[in-house]
Design a protein around this motif. Structure first.
Motif, PDB file in Angstrom:
ATOM      1  N   UNK A  82       0.932  -1.235   0.090  1.00 13.53           N
ATOM      2  CA  UNK A  82       0.130  -0.183  -0.056  1.00 13.53           C
ATOM      3  C   UNK A  82       0.868   1.445  -0.034  1.00 13.53           C
ATOM      4  N   UNK A  83       1.951   1.235   0.776  1.00 10.28           N
ATOM      5  CA  UNK A  83       2.727   2.449   0.711  1.00 10.28           C
ATOM      6  C   UNK A  83       3.466   2.658  -0.551  1.00 10.28           C
ATOM      7  N   UNK A  84       3.992   1.587  -1.307  1.00 15.26           N
ATOM      8  CA  UNK A  84       4.429   1.760  -2.637  1.00 15.26           C
ATOM      9  C   UNK A  84       3.417   2.205  -3.570  1.00 15.26           C
ATOM     10  N   UNK A  85       2.088   1.909  -3.463  1.00  9.01           N
ATOM     11  CA  UNK A  85       1.049   2.291  -4.259  1.00  9.01           C
ATOM     12  C   UNK A  85       1.134   4.055  -3.881  1.00  9.01           C
ATOM     13  N   UNK A  86       0.923   4.498  -2.859  1.00 11.41           N
ATOM     14  CA  UNK A  86       0.941   5.860  -2.398  1.00 11.41           C
ATOM     15  C   UNK A  86       1.988   6.397  -2.878  1.00 11.41           C
ATOM     16  N   UNK A  93      -3.516  11.959  -5.888  1.00  7.95           N
ATOM     17  CA  UNK A  93      -4.348  10.939  -6.265  1.00  7.95           C
ATOM     18  C   UNK A  93      -4.652   9.906  -5.363  1.00  7.95           C
ATOM     19  N   UNK A  94      -3.682   9.593  -4.428  1.00  8.78           N
ATOM     20  CA  UNK A  94      -3.764   8.773  -3.476  1.00  8.78           C
ATOM     21  C   UNK A  94      -4.772   9.004  -2.612  1.00  8.78           C
ATOM     22  N   UNK A  95      -5.115   9.953  -2.326  1.00  4.78           N
ATOM     23  CA  UNK A  95      -6.292  10.587  -1.459  1.00  4.78           C
ATOM     24  C   UNK A  95      -7.439  10.567  -2.031  1.00  4.78           C
ATOM     25  N   UNK A  96      -7.674  10.021  -3.499  1.00  2.99           N
ATOM     26  CA  UNK A  96      -9.059   9.752  -4.110  1.00  2.99           C
ATOM     27  C   UNK A  96      -9.096   8.404  -4.463  1.00  2.99           C
ATOM     28  N   UNK A  97      -8.053   7.628  -4.323  1.00  5.60           N
ATOM     29  CA  UNK A  97      -8.115   6.273  -4.738  1.00  5.60           C
ATOM     30  C   UNK A  97      -9.163   5.196  -3.767  1.00  5.60           C
ATOM     31  N   UNK A  98      -9.635   4.309  -4.374  1.00  8.54           N
ATOM     32  CA  UNK A  98     -10.549   3.396  -3.727  1.00  8.54           C
ATOM     33  C   UNK A  98      -9.650   1.936  -4.237  1.00  8.54           C
ATOM     34  N   UNK A  99      -9.721   1.169  -3.086  1.00  5.33           N
ATOM     35  CA  UNK A  99      -9.154  -0.084  -2.994  1.00  5.33           C
ATOM     36  C   UNK A  99     -10.125  -1.147  -3.175  1.00  5.33           C
ATOM     37  N   UNK A 100     -10.112  -2.410  -3.986  1.00  5.06           N
ATOM     38  CA  UNK A 100     -10.976  -3.376  -4.367  1.00  5.06           C
ATOM     39  C   UNK A 100      -9.794  -4.678  -4.084  1.00  5.06           C
ATOM     40  N   UNK A 101     -10.352  -5.808  -3.347  1.00  2.00           N
ATOM     41  CA  UNK A 101      -9.707  -6.796  -3.233  1.00  2.00           C
ATOM     42  C   UNK A 101     -10.789  -8.006  -3.744  1.00  2.00           C
ATOM     43  N   UNK A 117      -1.857   2.465   2.242  1.00  2.00           N
ATOM     44  CA  UNK A 117      -2.190   3.731   1.355  1.00  2.00           C
ATOM     45  C   UNK A 117      -2.784   4.721   1.852  1.00  2.00           C
ATOM     46  N   UNK A 118      -3.224   4.567   3.016  1.00  2.00           N
ATOM     47  CA  UNK A 118      -3.901   5.748   3.770  1.00  2.00           C
ATOM     48  C   UNK A 118      -5.173   5.982   4.086  1.00  2.00           C
ATOM     49  N   UNK A 119      -5.820   7.082   3.547  1.00  2.00           N
ATOM     50  CA  UNK A 119      -7.047   7.194   3.918  1.00  2.00           C
ATOM     51  C   UNK A 119      -8.137   6.626   2.646  1.00  2.00           C
ATOM     52  N   UNK A 120      -7.685   5.341   2.125  1.00  2.00           N
ATOM     53  CA  UNK A 120      -8.484   4.981   1.094  1.00  2.00           C
ATOM     54  C   UNK A 120      -9.692   4.067   1.663  1.00  2.00           C
ATOM     55  N   UNK A 121     -10.987   4.067   0.941  1.00  2.00           N
ATOM     56  CA  UNK A 121     -11.959   3.294   1.332  1.00  2.00           C
ATOM     57  C   UNK A 121     -11.852   1.964   0.599  1.00  2.00           C
ATOM     58  N   UNK A 122     -12.346   0.784   1.187  1.00  3.11           N
ATOM     59  CA  UNK A 122     -12.220  -0.546   0.565  1.00  3.11           C
ATOM     60  C   UNK A 122     -13.342  -1.093   0.560  1.00  3.11           C
ATOM     61  N   UNK A 123     -13.267  -1.787  -0.719  1.00  2.00           N
ATOM     62  CA  UNK A 123     -14.369  -2.995  -1.014  1.00  2.00           C
ATOM     63  C   UNK A 123     -13.656  -4.186  -1.362  1.00  2.00           C
ATOM     64  N   UNK A 124     -14.354  -5.390  -0.936  1.00  2.20           N
ATOM     65  CA  UNK A 124     -13.941  -6.729  -1.595  1.00  2.20           C
ATOM     66  C   UNK A 124     -14.989  -7.435  -2.210  1.00  2.20           C
ATOM     67  N   UNK A 125     -14.700  -8.101  -3.193  1.00  2.00           N
ATOM     68  CA  UNK A 125     -15.839  -8.816  -3.970  1.00  2.00           C
ATOM     69  C   UNK A 125     -16.150 -10.007  -2.951  1.00  2.00           C
ATOM     70  N   UNK A 163     -11.103   8.771  -9.235  1.00  6.58           N
ATOM     71  CA  UNK A 163      -9.811   8.542  -8.713  1.00  6.58           C
ATOM     72  C   UNK A 163      -9.616   7.199  -8.953  1.00  6.58           C
ATOM     73  N   UNK A 164      -8.011   7.003  -8.942  1.00  7.91           N
ATOM     74  CA  UNK A 164      -7.632   5.745  -9.190  1.00  7.91           C
ATOM     75  C   UNK A 164      -8.543   4.350  -8.534  1.00  7.91           C
ATOM     76  N   UNK A 165      -8.483   3.446  -9.333  1.00  9.35           N
ATOM     77  CA  UNK A 165      -8.882   2.145  -8.625  1.00  9.35           C
ATOM     78  C   UNK A 165      -7.867   1.185  -8.393  1.00  9.35           C
ATOM     79  N   UNK A 166      -7.665   0.547  -7.188  1.00  8.18           N
ATOM     80  CA  UNK A 166      -6.641  -0.248  -6.876  1.00  8.18           C
ATOM     81  C   UNK A 166      -7.118  -1.450  -6.743  1.00  8.18           C
ATOM     82  N   UNK A 167      -6.717  -2.585  -7.363  1.00  7.81           N
ATOM     83  CA  UNK A 167      -7.249  -3.865  -7.563  1.00  7.81           C
ATOM     84  C   UNK A 167      -6.094  -4.833  -6.908  1.00  7.81           C
TER      85      UNK A 167
END
Length: 857
Positions: A82-86, A93-101, A117-125, A163-167
């Motif tokens: 996550x830190x590397x993604x940030x 951009x990291x502040x607007x990202x959403x993470x999907x697992x 990543x920091x302040x990213x909301x998260x959702x998983x399938x 914002x970016x979507x992080x999969x």
């Protein structure tokens, strides 16, 4: 040793096999090779599994799924990614990202990446549908044993930002799963940037090229972040040889007395003076009760964690930064309760999560490891069937099998816990959500009993399953004259009134945004076309010419519906082209049979499905089996397919059955449905105009900032256009002709009921031929039939019109609109439609001109 960083805490990957690579057994027997960075063998082992698509299994040593591992190592790897993604994205951009697992293996990893990543909301399938909660998307994982994934955010706006979507997945082997995900989501919620995160990137060069090509195709940037990279070399015939090897070891395990037919180790006594990693060498002996506990039922200590009220158990329906803070605040006290419940002499403790429930057990395990002074290991149960072999060079040493205990949607089946038996744990803490705390969990063959056979103490911690809020009541339908110029009894609109919103955009601006992938057509409205005096004259002339023909088609389709769907169907028109037809069918039923049929209008959006809240309202007020969906006409059949897919997804998500995907239409020139008034492609005057022939209602709108999870889709009521409204004029002109066509309509309906009306999908085939002939890459840019061609000229940027040779007055209005917009009309031979409209396939305002007139490409 591989080092992992966790909030300043360093943890080493534990080598439980004493220096032997846990992939050597498979590599020697099947010739499978890991090629790439040296650290790959620290991160991965190999095993074999029962799977017809792929025999080998890459087993992660740092994921916390199949291999018990230090929770600081597991969590640390995710946080570091996550830190590397940030760093890659930058703070803005990291502040607007959403993470999907991805479920099930990467749900905890995705959470951890979001934390890093920091302040990213998260959702998983998820593979667990929730009644009453509509899916916001879904995709397939082709190589998995359980392929279908659902996306069930409590707030669909989670996926609609730009914002970016992080999969996040545990491994990136071919890229197919990511491609399927991005393809589904980009069609619904397009964005400019995606970041793919995995512990290991094992793609071939060919697979890497496919992802790059796909990114260019959709016009988005796709980055990749992985802890290590390499590839798997598979010799020819490896699948067959792997299957033979699995079959042989299954047979040997069965003959040796292992239950159930796969090697399972019995709990060994702790060996004094041996390091923790050397304890518990697996043995393939029958499963049985621990010597200290001869009872059938395990002795289980239940722990009340005092889980914070209302805090989600994970990211199945979304997990926000604020919810993460609540969990952080509560973790010390919950870990303390775990520590108090452990046996006093416990030195080695295992925290066992439950399938998709990975993050909460991981964080509890990490906090316990940090504060309790005991050695802690963490892993979770799984659906994946893997061969267990008692060999230090094999990644899955032991296997516990037990029945599923959460009433899964796909029915009963076996579940597994790997490398727990025989590992010398003084206590095992099973952490499940309340949906999994069922009699099956506590049964004599259940998970708790299986664990009790291999450890002196079993503890159970139950986290409340999070249930997204449901609206207590959906609003009643909107009716005229407050909403629409139709009489209140003629139709009830299952829509949200957005009349006060400014949603219109210039046609050229909308077209450019839609074709570039920057917007969906349902997120804005075209500027309402205001007909010239000449065009209005054409409308009235067309109405005079076609009223009787339309009336007969209305009679035919209504009689067919009444004969096949029962005496009191519920008409549900697809707004807005279907609404005038639904009203006319209702009027015919009154005229011919004295019936007062209920009639509603609902929204369906290509690529996003039918309004699920409208379906819920209908199911609450009517029997779904009585609902008949109504539309004006078919083109190539895209909405027919959209409805069938949407209803299938709705049944899975809500458990409500009975809605038929068949659509009744006035005209079916594309041969896409069974229930129709005619299959001729002729002018239906209601296609000539926009809102002024549709009750002054706009086309429907679906935009996350305007339509919440408990709202109907939206639309506008153009009250200001009342002076030019001909909606009721159209209805009255057609219904006035009912008496003169009654006998002919009934006779035609009788003939049709006895005939083969199976769809031939002739229209879809014609569209594919046109795409090939004219070099059009997207079938959605081809709009066949008079009605669809008219829409192209009124709402989109047309390229050219194809007209069947000899087409007469049915095309007078098309020729006039084409003349006004500078669009060429070309005659075409062997056209199954009267005309076909082609949307400009390479549209930009620069290519087409600021005035929107078509030019050649």
């Amino acid at each position: 040793m591989e080092k992992a960083v966790n909030e300043g805490v360093h943890g080493e990957v534990c080598d439980e096999a004493g220096g032997v690579w846990s992939g050597s057994w498979v590599a020697e027997r099947l010739g499978v090779e890991l090629v790439g960075e040296d650290r790959l063998t620290d991160l991965l082992g190999l095993a074999l599994r029962r799977n017809p698509k792929r025999a080998h299994l890459l087993v992660s040593n740092v994921l916390g799924k199949h291999v018990p591992q230090s929770p600081s190592v597991v969590y640390g790897h995710g946080v570091e990614l996550g830190r590397r993604v940030r760093e890659l994205l930058g703070e803005e951009e990291a502040g607007r990202a959403v993470v999907l697992g991805y479920a099930e293996t990467a749900t905890g990893l995705g959470h951890s990446v979001a934390d890093g990543l920091g302040l990213a909301p998260y959702l998983h399938s998820t593979r667990r549908p929730v009644a009453g909660l509509a899916a916001a998307g879904g995709f397939e994982e082709a190589h998995s044993h359980a392929t279908s994934h659902l996306l069930l955010p409590e707030d669909p706006a989670l996926l609609t930002g730009d914002g970016p979507l992080v999969l996040v997945d545990d491994e990136f082997s071919t890229g197919n799963t990511v491609l399927n995900t991005v393809r589904d989501l980009h069609g619904r919620y397009p964005r400019r940037r995606y970041v793919v995160v995995a512990l290991v990137d094992m793609r071939s060069a060919e697979d890497a090229g496919r992802l790059e090509g796909f990114a260019r195709e959709i016009g988005a940037r796709v980055d990749l972040v992985a802890a290590a990279s390499g590839t798997v070399r598979l010799p020819e015939g490896v699948l067959e040889r792997g299957q033979e090897l699995v079959a042989r070891y299954e047979s040997e395990g069965s003959s040796a007395g292992a239950a159930p037919s796969w090697p399972v180790a019995q709990f060994p006594a702790p060996l004094e003076g041996m390091p923790p990693g050397a304890r518990g060498t697996a043995r393939t002996t029958p499963t049985g009760p621990h010597p200290e506990d001869e009872r059938t039922d395990p002795h289980v200590t239940r722990i009340d964690l005092h889980w914070p009220a209302g805090l989600p158990d994970g990211g199945r329906h979304g997990f926000t930064p604020a919810q993460r803070e609540r969990l952080e605040d509560a973790l010390p006290a919950m870990a303390a309760r775990l520590a108090e419940a452990l046996p006093q002499n416990a030195r080695r403790v295992h925290i066992l999560g439950f399938e998709e429930l990975m993050y909460a057990p991981l964080r509890l395990a990490h906090e316990l490891e940090r504060t309790a002074g005991v050695e802690v290991r963490y892993s979770t149960t799984t659906r994946s069937p893997v061969l267990a072999v008692d060999d230090p060079g094999y990644a899955i040493r032991t296997r516990l099998a037990f029945p599923a205990h959460d009433d899964p949607a796909d029915g009963p089946g076996e579940r597994y816990a790997y490398n727990v038996a025989g590992a010398g744990f003084d206590a095992v803490v099973a952490v499940v959500d309340s949906a999994g705390d069922t009699p099956a969990l506590h049964a004599p063959d259940g998970l708790l009993a299986r664990l009790a056979a291999h450890t002196p103490r079993v503890l159970l911690a139950v986290i409340p399953s999070y249930a997204p809020e449901r609206p207590s009541m959906l609003p009643e339908p909107l009716r005229g004259p407050a909403f629409s110029s139709y009489a209140p009894e003629e139709v009830g609109w299952l829509l949200r009134d957005l009349s006060d919103m400014t949603l219109e955009a210039p046609t050229e601006e909308r077209e450019e945004a839609i074709q570039s992938g920057g917007a969906h057509y349902a997120e804005s409205l075209p500027v309402e076309y205001q007909p010239s005096e000449r065009y209005q004259e054409l409308f009235h002339a067309a109405l005079d010419d076609s009223a009787a023909r339309i009336a007969q088609a209305v009679g035919v389709v209504t009689e067919t519906v009444l004969a096949e769907r029962g005496p009191r169907p519920v008409l549900v028109s697809l707004a807005r082209a279907g609404t005038p037809v639904g009203i006319l069918m209702r009027r015919w039923a009154q005229h011919r049979h004295g019936l007062d049929l209920p009639h509603y209008a609902v929204s369906i959006v290509r690529g996003r499905g039918i309004d699920a809240n409208a379906l819920r309202w209908l199911a609450a007020h009517h029997d779904p089996r009585d609902v008949v969906f109504v539309d004006g006409w078919t083109g190539k059949g895209a909405i027919t397919r959209e409805l069938a897919q949407a209803l299938e997804e709705f049944e899975k998500s809500d458990g409500i059955t009975g809605f038929s995907p068949e659509i009744a239409v006035l005209a079916d020139p594309g041969s896409c449905v069974r229930t129709y008034g005619t299959r001729e492609d002729f002018l239906i005057p209601s296609a000539c105009l926009n809102s002024t022939v549709s009750g002054l209602i706009s086309r429907t709108v679906l935009r996350a900032d305007l339509v919440g999870p408990h709202d109907f889709h939206g639309a506008k009521f153009y009250r200001e256009l009342a002076g030019t409204d001909v909606s009721v004029t159209f209805l009255d002109a057609v219904s006035a002709r009912f008496p003169e066509v009654e006998d002919a309509a009934c006779a035609q309906a009788k003939d049709l009921l006895a005939a083969d009306r199976s769809p031939t999908w002739e229209g879809w085939g014609a569209v594919e031929r046109i795409c090939e002939e004219y070099g059009i890459h997207d079938v959605n840019l081809v709009k066949p039939g008079v009605g669809e061609t008219t829409r192209v000229l009124l709402r989109r940027v047309p390229w050219k019109i194809l007209a069947r040779a000899g087409a007469g007055s049915d095309l007078d209005h098309v020729r006039l609109l084409a003349e006004q917009r500078g669009v060429p009309v070309e005659e075409a031979a062997e056209l199954p439609y009267t005309c076909v409209g082609l949307i400009h396939p390479k549209y930009t305002r620069g290519a087409t001109g600021a005035d929107g007139k078509a030019v050649s490409v």
